[in-house]
Design a protein around this motif. Structure first.
Motif, short mmCIF file in Angstrom:
data_model
loop_
_atom_site.label_atom_id
_atom_site.label_comp_id
_atom_site.label_asym_id
_atom_site.label_seq_id
_atom_site.Cartn_x
_atom_site.Cartn_y
_atom_site.Cartn_z
N ARG A 1 0.85 -1.19 0.00
CA ARG A 1 0.00 0.00 0.00
C ARG A 1 0.88 1.25 0.00
N PHE A 2 0.45 2.27 -0.72
CA PHE A 2 1.20 3.52 -0.72
C PHE A 2 0.24 4.68 -0.94
N ARG A 3 0.73 5.88 -0.66
CA ARG A 3 -0.09 7.09 -0.74
C ARG A 3 0.75 8.19 -1.37
N VAL A 4 0.12 9.04 -2.19
CA VAL A 4 0.82 10.15 -2.82
C VAL A 4 0.24 11.47 -2.31
N ARG A 5 1.12 12.35 -1.86
CA ARG A 5 0.73 13.70 -1.46
C ARG A 5 1.49 14.70 -2.34
N SER A 6 0.84 15.80 -2.66
CA SER A 6 1.48 16.76 -3.57
C SER A 6 1.23 18.19 -3.12
N SER A 7 2.07 19.08 -3.60
CA SER A 7 1.90 20.51 -3.37
C SER A 7 2.63 21.27 -4.47
N ALA A 8 2.25 22.52 -4.65
CA ALA A 8 2.90 23.37 -5.65
C ALA A 8 3.85 24.31 -4.94
N LEU A 9 5.14 24.12 -5.16
CA LEU A 9 6.16 24.95 -4.52
C LEU A 9 6.95 25.71 -5.59
N ALA A 10 6.76 27.02 -5.64
CA ALA A 10 7.46 27.82 -6.63
C ALA A 10 8.91 28.05 -6.23
N ARG A 11 9.76 28.21 -7.22
CA ARG A 11 11.15 28.57 -6.94
C ARG A 11 11.19 30.02 -6.47
N VAL A 12 11.90 30.26 -5.37
CA VAL A 12 11.99 31.61 -4.79
C VAL A 12 13.45 32.06 -4.84
N THR A 13 13.68 33.24 -5.44
CA THR A 13 15.04 33.73 -5.61
C THR A 13 15.16 35.16 -5.10
N PRO A 14 16.06 35.41 -4.12
CA PRO A 14 16.28 36.79 -3.65
C PRO A 14 16.93 37.64 -4.74
N ALA A 15 16.88 38.94 -4.60
CA ALA A 15 17.50 39.85 -5.56
C ALA A 15 18.97 39.50 -5.73
N GLY A 16 19.43 39.52 -6.96
CA GLY A 16 20.82 39.18 -7.25
C GLY A 16 21.04 37.70 -7.49
N GLY A 17 20.04 36.90 -7.20
CA GLY A 17 20.14 35.47 -7.48
C GLY A 17 20.89 34.66 -6.45
N GLY A 18 21.41 35.30 -5.39
CA GLY A 18 22.18 34.57 -4.39
C GLY A 18 21.30 34.04 -3.27
N ASN A 19 21.91 33.28 -2.38
CA ASN A 19 21.19 32.74 -1.23
C ASN A 19 21.28 33.71 -0.06
N VAL A 20 20.24 33.73 0.76
CA VAL A 20 20.23 34.57 1.95
C VAL A 20 21.09 33.90 3.02
N SER A 21 22.00 34.64 3.63
CA SER A 21 22.89 34.06 4.63
C SER A 21 22.14 33.79 5.93
N ASP A 22 22.59 32.77 6.66
CA ASP A 22 22.00 32.46 7.96
C ASP A 22 22.16 33.63 8.93
N THR A 23 23.29 34.34 8.82
CA THR A 23 23.54 35.48 9.70
C THR A 23 22.51 36.58 9.49
N ALA A 24 22.19 36.87 8.22
CA ALA A 24 21.20 37.90 7.90
C ALA A 24 19.84 37.54 8.47
N VAL A 25 19.48 36.26 8.39
CA VAL A 25 18.19 35.81 8.90
C VAL A 25 18.17 35.92 10.42
N ARG A 26 19.27 35.52 11.09
CA ARG A 26 19.31 35.57 12.56
C ARG A 26 19.25 37.00 13.09
N ARG A 27 19.81 37.94 12.35
CA ARG A 27 19.86 39.33 12.81
C ARG A 27 18.55 40.07 12.57
N ALA A 28 17.70 39.54 11.71
CA ALA A 28 16.47 40.24 11.34
C ALA A 28 15.44 40.20 12.47
N ASN A 29 14.71 41.29 12.65
CA ASN A 29 13.63 41.33 13.61
C ASN A 29 12.34 40.74 13.04
#
Length: 244
Positions: free
Chosen positions: A114-142
């Motif tokens: 027996r098996f089950r399939v679950r699905s969702s629509a997840l769009a690609r999300v890209t910050p300005a400049g195409g880079g990744n957001v640093s963990d430090t920036a996230v931790r410092r944010a209010n």
């Protein structure tokens, strides 16, 4: 030759011996492929006369016995299943919101075969400049914005969300306009004031389930644009920088 038949032929020619041993259980690759195809068909949403939006993120839940047999072949099988879904989407004029992802998860409540399939629509999300957001920036944010499992810092004066390349936070969702909405962040004595304004988008936006043109955003506020949900989180930090 249909999509499922081509999928079976590719699988047999590539890893026939290995998969013959792996699938002595009742669950067969073609059964999973057919279930994924049905999930896509049943979840299709009309975008226009000849385009329909379908999920791109899939979880195949298996019994412990079937999951154990599949685990060592999961990556290869997932790639073949993803290719099968892309072929099916091309034939049916379906549009994915992002890269197709398929994972195999264990569910102790399912019996062998027996098996089950679950699905969702997840769009690609890209910050300005195409880079990744640093963990430090996230931790410092209010204040942070959660989108598809990722956190993005919200700093004054805010950011523009949209599908276009000039958006500060680009969401590759067909239901999102090129410049869909602007989140505005104003410094405050105790906490920033956060609001959102629709920038004349085609499909509008929902805030906490209500269609609005603009709204104040509190902690936990849910914003939906297109088929993508965004959640605002106010983060209180200790003096040492750790979250509480």
């Amino acid at each position: 030759m249909g999509v499922l038949q081509r999928f079976e032929n590719r699988l047999e020619s590539m890893v026939s011996g290995a998969f013959a041993r792996a699938f002595r259980s009742e669950v067969q690759p073609v059964e999973v492929a057919a279930a994924l195809q049905r999930e896509v068909d049943n979840s299709a949403q009309i975008l226009s006369r000849d385009r329909r939006l379908v999920p791109n993120n899939f979880h195949v839940e298996l019994s412990p016995a079937d999951h154990e047999r599949l685990s060592q072949y999961g990556s290869t099988l997932a790639q073949e299943l993803a290719e099968m879904l892309r072929e099916h989407a091309d034939e049916q004029s379906y549009v994915f919101t992002g890269p197709v992802s398929i994972s195999f998860d264990k569910d102790d409540e399912l019996g062998t075969g027996r098996f089950r399939v679950r699905s969702s629509a997840l769009a690609r999300v890209t910050p300005a400049g195409g880079g990744n957001v640093s963990d430090t920036a996230v931790r410092r944010a209010n204040v942070v914005l959660e989108v598809n499992g990722m956190r993005h810092p919200l700093e004054p004066p805010g950011l523009v969300i949209g599908r276009g390349a000039d958006a500060d936070l680009r969401i590759d969702d067909p239901g999102v306009s090129r410049r869909h909405a602007e989140i505005r962040v104003m410094p405050g004595a105790n906490a920033p004031a956060v609001s959102i304004v629709d920038l004349g988008s085609t499909n509008g936006m929902l805030v906490n389930g209500q269609r609005v043109q603009q709204a104040q955003l509190d902690d936990g506020a849910d914003v939906k644009i297109g088929n993508t949900s965004l959640t605002v989180r106010f983060v209180r930090s200790r003096e040492d920088g750790s979250d509480v």
